[in-house]
Motif scaffolding. Structure first.
Motif, PDB file in Angstrom:
ATOM      1  N   THR A 221      -4.938   7.650   3.996  1.00  0.00           N
ATOM      2  CA  THR A 221      -5.811   6.893   2.935  1.00  0.00           C
ATOM      3  C   THR A 221      -4.759   7.137   2.133  1.00  0.00           C
ATOM      4  O   THR A 221      -3.890   7.059   1.225  1.00  0.00           O
TER       5      THR A 221
ATOM      6  N   LYS B 142      -9.748  -0.263   0.338  1.00  0.00           N
ATOM      7  CA  LYS B 142      -9.409   1.049   1.042  1.00  0.00           C
ATOM      8  C   LYS B 142      -8.943   1.287   2.454  1.00  0.00           C
ATOM      9  O   LYS B 142      -9.534  -0.004   2.944  1.00  0.00           O
TER      10      LYS B 142
ATOM     11  N   ALA C  64       1.079  -1.373   0.109  1.00  0.00           N
ATOM     12  CA  ALA C  64      -0.427   0.269   0.579  1.00  0.00           C
ATOM     13  C   ALA C  64       0.917   1.035  -0.391  1.00  0.00           C
ATOM     14  O   ALA C  64       2.261   1.084   0.285  1.00  0.00           O
TER      15      ALA C  64
ATOM     16  N   GLU D 158      -5.560   2.944  -1.279  1.00  0.00           N
ATOM     17  CA  GLU D 158      -5.959   1.584  -1.350  1.00  0.00           C
ATOM     18  C   GLU D 158      -4.126   0.152  -1.252  1.00  0.00           C
ATOM     19  O   GLU D 158      -3.184   0.476  -1.828  1.00  0.00           O
ATOM     20  N   GLU D 159      -4.483  -0.753  -0.397  1.00  0.00           N
ATOM     21  CA  GLU D 159      -4.125  -1.746  -0.303  1.00  0.00           C
ATOM     22  C   GLU D 159      -4.277  -2.936  -1.167  1.00  0.00           C
ATOM     23  O   GLU D 159      -5.444  -3.436  -1.273  1.00  0.00           O
ATOM     24  N   ARG D 160      -3.070  -3.561  -1.513  1.00  0.00           N
ATOM     25  CA  ARG D 160      -3.921  -4.337  -3.024  1.00  0.00           C
ATOM     26  C   ARG D 160      -2.619  -5.544  -3.085  1.00  0.00           C
ATOM     27  O   ARG D 160      -2.175  -5.782  -1.896  1.00  0.00           O
TER      28      ARG D 160
ATOM     29  N   ALA E  60      -7.912  -5.802  -3.333  1.00  0.00           N
ATOM     30  CA  ALA E  60      -8.014  -4.074  -3.619  1.00  0.00           C
ATOM     31  C   ALA E  60      -9.096  -4.287  -2.356  1.00  0.00           C
ATOM     32  O   ALA E  60     -10.192  -4.456  -2.606  1.00  0.00           O
TER      33      ALA E  60
END
Length: 616
Positions: free
Chosen positions: A541, A581, A527, A543-545, A579
């Motif tokens: 904030t 948030k 992230a 996005e985490e993948r 993926a």
């Protein structure tokens, strides 16, 4: 003997002290000295008590509204020409003590009227010698040795101790000069219980401010006694009150002097020299002084003669005397209302600036530091380490042993919780460490309060790089038996308030099935988060993948082919990508950052902690 003493005191009161020789800025007409002290405090605070101020050790200082004990003689107590002295125990703020010193410096009015003069051009006799026949008359009529104390204002203010005035039998007691102010403050800071010492110290500083302001009264620096009993009041002094100060500050400007230095005595002499060289008093036109020079005055053709000061101020110096002045008073020139107004436009701003210079020279310089860190195993509890350093200068050449005034402050929104640091067994408070309770989002700092003069620790600059670990509590991994999985992160806070955080990991887990068989899980996520920080709060904030791969146990080729015919892909590694948030909420305390990672769709926030990297 007793009757003679009564006679002496009566003569002193009626002949000399009911109409004193003169004291600067007549307090009965607008309390000018108190107004000057008040304006000087305001100027000083606006100039130096600010984070971008020129003096680094005053940037985090302030005057507060706490009340401190002291011995007072205020306007509400009335005035005295001689005896008895008035001493009233009161509690006042530091500003009130400083302002009140502008009044009490003139009390009792009779003796003080002889001590507020300094002639910078006469090194042998800089004290008042004008109109001394009044004193000689008292000596003759009273049969006493009473005489002019022969002390000029500078000596009285900066070099006189109580033992120096024993010969004056209580008429001239110096309890609130520069030396006394320093002694009171040192004793107060080094006492476990300062009692009335802080109030005495600040009153003394206020009285010194008064004395320095008197050096902007021309008569007081030109040996011009102006006893009202002789019909000889000084027009500048009588024509100046506190009501004139706002206009003078608005339209005027101070003399070009070096106000802010640590030698207040030199400042007082410089102010006196400037006033003496540039301004007439009523009885020194032209008198015994070579400056200002009558020959160099310009005829303004408006009934006034103009002068230009040594630093370029052009002003009305004298009014041409009218018929009454020439015939009755034998004066060719006079100081009238308009001349006084022009003098005020320079001398009143100079008085204010010089009194601010007294504060600058007097206040000892300190540097307060604090470190704050959470206490392991105690939620909501922080260890605070405080330390104060006294920076020596010309005025203060020995460090204080501090025994009072240390506080830890927890700031919660607009509310401040002030926690005193206890002084056990009389040990010093130059450094300390305590534990305090605080809530998430609170700001914690240290301050020292020396009788209303407060120095606080600066807010820690959290900008920099932090490294630590996030405790992943992924429900899917927990089902597989993987708990307390830690992922390294890097958090960067830039000076402009921006925050970025990155983390990346890859791991695997193997679950045995027996007979040498097992299922392997491989997983990874990364992230890049962005946000801001303000104060101690950080918010980001992004996005985490991630992905997870399941590798089934090995099987014979024949069985694998049969499974593929039944369900394509069955028996082969399976990979799932995802993926979501993610948000970060964190707090910085000293060199530690603590926060929570909140992944959308997961009910449990995941905690993290990290430490700030030190600059090489």
């Amino acid at each position: 003997m007793e009757n003679r003493a009564i006679l002496i005191l009566g003569l002193l009161s009626f002949v000399l002290f009911l109409s004193p020789v003169g004291w600067g800025y007549d307090d009965a007409m607008g309390e000018a000295h108190q107004a000057i002290n008040r304006a000087a405090i305001e100027y000083f605070e606006k100039t130096f008590f600010r984070e971008d101020g020129k003096d680094p050790y005053l940037r985090f200082a302030s005057f507060n509204e706490e009340r401190w004990k002291g011995i007072d003689w205020g306007p509400e107590d009335g005035t005295r020409n001689l005896f008895p002295r008035i001493e009233v125990a009161r509690e006042k703020t530091i500003r009130e003590w400083l302002i009140g010193g502008g009044f009490s410096a003139d009390e009792p009015e009779g003796p003080m009227a002889l001590l507020h003069f300094y002639d910078p051009t006469n090194s042998e006799r800089p004290y008042l010698t004008d109109q001394q026949f009044l004193v000689r008359l008292i000596r003759f009529l009273g049969g006493t040795t009473f005489d002019n104390p022969q002390r000029d204002a500078v000596t009285w203010t900066f070099r006189t101790r109580p033992e120096d005035t024993i010969e004056f039998l209580g008429l001239f007691d110096q309890e609130y000069g520069w030396l006394q102010a320093k002694e009171y403050l040192k004793k107060a800071i080094e006492s476990k219980d300062p009692k009335d010492l802080y109030g005495k110290a600040w009153r003394a500083v206020g009285e010194v401010m008064h004395m320095v302001a008197d050096m902007t009264v021309p008569a007081h620096v030109r040996n011009d006694g102006h006893a009202a009993i002789l019909g000889d009041p000084d027009p500048y002094e009588r024509g100046t009150s506190g009501d004139h100060l706002p206009e003078a500050l608005e339209r005027g400007r101070p003399a070009n002097l070096k106000y802010f230095r640590f030698d207040a005595e030199a400042l007082m002499k410089d102010v006196a020299s400037y006033t003496n060289a540039n301004f007439f008093s009523q009885d020194t036109i032209p008198g015994r002084y070579t400056l200002p020079s009558l020959e160099k005055l310009e005829d303004g053709r408006d009934g006034y003669l103009y002068s230009t000061t040594t630093d370029g101020h052009r002003y009305r110096a004298l009014a041409k005397g009218g018929f009454l002045d020439r015939w009755w008073r034998r004066r060719r020139y006079a100081i009238d209302r308009r001349v006084v107004e022009d003098q005020q436009s320079i001398l009143l701003p100079t008085a204010v600036r010089a009194c601010a210079g007294v504060l600058y020279a007097f206040l000892p310089r300190f540097d307060v530091k604090a470190s704050v860190a959470p206490v392991a195993g105690k939620e909501g509890v922080f260890e605070v380490v405080g330390e104060i350093t006294h920076h020596l200068n010309f005025q203060w050449q020995e460090r204080f042993t501090i025994r009072n005034g240390a506080f830890v402050v927890v700031k919660r929104g607009e509310e401040q919780i002030r926690i005193p640091v206890k002084n056990f067994l009389g040990q010093d408070l130059n450094s300390f460490h305590v534990e305090v309770e605080a809530e998430e989002g609170d700001e914690i700092f240290v301050e020292y309060d020396f009788g209303g003069y407060v120095i606080r620790s600066p807010q820690e600059d959290p900008s920099g790089t932090y490294r630590g670990e996030i405790l992943f509590t992924d429900p899917n991994l927990e089902k597989l038996g993987l708990r307390n999985y830690r992922v390294p992160f890097t958090l960067t806070l830039t000076p402009d308030g921006k925050a970025t955080m990155t983390y990346k990991h890859e791991g695997s887990l193997e679950i045995p099935l027996g007979d040498g068989q097992s299922i392997r899980y491989r997983f990874a996520s990364e992230a890049e988060l962005e946000g801001t920080w303000k104060g101690s709060a950080v918010s980001m904030t992004g996005e985490e993948r991630g992905w997870m791969e399941v590798v089934p146990p090995s099987m014979p080729p024949e069985l694998t082919r049969e499974l593929q015919d039944i369900a394509p892909g069955l028996g082969a590694p399976q990979r799932v990508e995802s993926a979501g948030k993610v948000s970060i909420e964190a707090q910085v305390h000293g060199d530690t950052v603590e926060g929570k990672r909140i992944l959308e769709g997961y009910p449990t926030p995941q905690p993290f902690t990290g430490k700030k990297e030190k600059n090489p």
